[in-house]
Scaffold this active site. Structure first.
Site, PDB file in Angstrom:
ATOM      1  N   ASP A  16       0.867  -1.167   0.000  1.00 51.82           N
ATOM      2  CA  ASP A  16       0.000   0.000   0.000  1.00 51.82           C
ATOM      3  C   ASP A  16       0.907   1.222   0.000  1.00 51.82           C
ATOM      4  OD1 ASP A  16      -2.418   1.632   0.584  1.00 51.82           O
ATOM      5  OD2 ASP A  16      -1.390   1.915   2.502  1.00 51.82           O
ATOM      6  N   ARG A  47      -7.523  12.692   6.685  1.00 52.64           N
ATOM      7  CA  ARG A  47      -7.275  11.288   6.376  1.00 52.64           C
ATOM      8  C   ARG A  47      -8.517  10.426   6.622  1.00 52.64           C
ATOM      9  NH1 ARG A  47      -4.979   7.470   3.287  1.00 52.64           N
ATOM     10  NH2 ARG A  47      -4.186   5.697   4.474  1.00 52.64           N
ATOM     11  N   ASN A 124      -5.048   2.795  -3.596  1.00 54.14           N
ATOM     12  CA  ASN A 124      -6.267   3.507  -3.961  1.00 54.14           C
ATOM     13  C   ASN A 124      -5.970   4.784  -4.726  1.00 54.14           C
ATOM     14  OD1 ASN A 124      -8.094   1.714  -2.836  1.00 54.14           O
ATOM     15  ND2 ASN A 124      -8.295   2.826  -0.905  1.00 54.14           N
TER      16      ASN A 124
END
Length: 225
Positions: A16, A47, A124
Site C-alpha cells: 500500500d 485522512r 487507492n
C-alpha cells in the site's frame, strides 16, 4: 542467506502507498506553523474522511478518482476546523502530491530487489497522484510496478481491486506478500488470499480477528529481520 517468513514463500512484495510507504500526515506537518494549534486534528480529519469516502463510494457501486476524494476530504476538514485559514488549501494539496517517504523505505525496497523479489505498489491513489508521489520520494527505480485501482473502478477492500496485483505481476496471489499500515486493508488482503503483513507504526490495537495478518511489524525494516 534464507529470507524470513513470509518472504521465503513469496515471489512478489506489494505495498500500500499512503500511510505505508508515504507519510500521509507530512503534508500538514510541512505547514503546521501556518495552520496553528489545530494542525494535528486537521490532518486526522482529512485522512479519516478521505478513507471514509472511498468506502462509501465502493459500497454504493460508485467511483471517483482518489485525488477528487482527497480534495473533498480536505474541504470537509477545513470546514470542521474553522480556526484554520482556508487559504492554506492549495499549499496542502501541493504538499500531498509530494508526501515524504518513511526513512526506511528506500533501503527496504533495495534489499527486497537484491533478494530477487518483485516490488510493487497497489494503491487507492489514482495514476497521476501516484506518479507524482513516487517520483518525489525517489522510489520509481526501486519499484517494478505502480498499480492504481483506477482500472478496477473500485477501491480496496473490493476483491476486484486486489485482482490487479496478480494479474499485472503474473504472480499467484498466494505468492504475494502484501504490506499495509491500515488494518482494514490487511483484513481485505487476508480475505483475498495474500500473505498480509501489518505495518503497525503507531501500536494500534488489533481488529478483525477472523482476518489476521501473518506478521506484525513496527516499520518496514522489520520485514527482513
Amino acid at each position: 542467506m534464507p529470507l524470513p517468513a513470509p518472504l521465503d514463500h513469496a515471489d512478489a512484495v506489494v505495498f500500500d502507498a499512503y500511510g505505508t510507504l508515504l507519510d500521509v500526515h507530512s503534508a500538514v506537518q510541512r505547514h503546521a506553523a501556518a495552520i496553528g494549534p489545530d494542525a494535528a486534528r486537521l490532518s486526522e480529519t482529512w485522512r479519516q474522511k478521505q478513507l471514509e469516502y472511498s468506502w462509501v463510494l465502493s459500497l454504493c457501486g460508485h467511483y471517483a478518482p482518489f485525488w477528487t476524494l482527497t480534495e473533498r476530504a480536505l474541504d470537509h476538514a477545513l470546514a470542521r476546523h474553522p480556526g484554520v485559514d482556508p487559504a492554506i488549501r492549495p499549499d496542502l494539496l501541493d504538499a500531498y502530491r509530494t508526501l515524504d517517504a518513511y526513512p526506511e523505505v528506500p533501503g527496504t525496497l533495495d534489499a527486497l530487489r537484491r533478494a530477487g523479489l518483485t516490488t510493487a505498489i497497489l494503491s487507492n491513489g489514482d495514476t497521476a497522484m501516484l506518479a507524482a508521489a513516487v517520483t518525489a520520494a525517489d522510489l520509481a527505480e526501486r519499484l517494478d510496478a505502480v498499480l492504481s485501482v483506477d482500472p478496477a473502478g473500485t477501491f480496496k477492500t473490493a476483491p476486484r481491486a486486489y485482482d490487479l496485483a496478480p494479474d499485472r505481476l503474473g504472480v499467484p496471489r498466494e505468492r504475494i506478500v502484501f504490506l499495509s499500515s491500515n488494518r482494514w486493508d490487511i483484513a481485505g488482503a487476508a480475505a483475498y488470499g495474500f500473505a498480509p503483513v501489518w505495518v503497525n507504526r503507531t501500536d494500534q490495537p488489533d481488529e478483525y480477528p477472523d482476518l489476521e495478518p501473518v506478521r506484525v511489524i513496527r516499520s518496514l525494516d522489520g520485514l527482513l529481520a
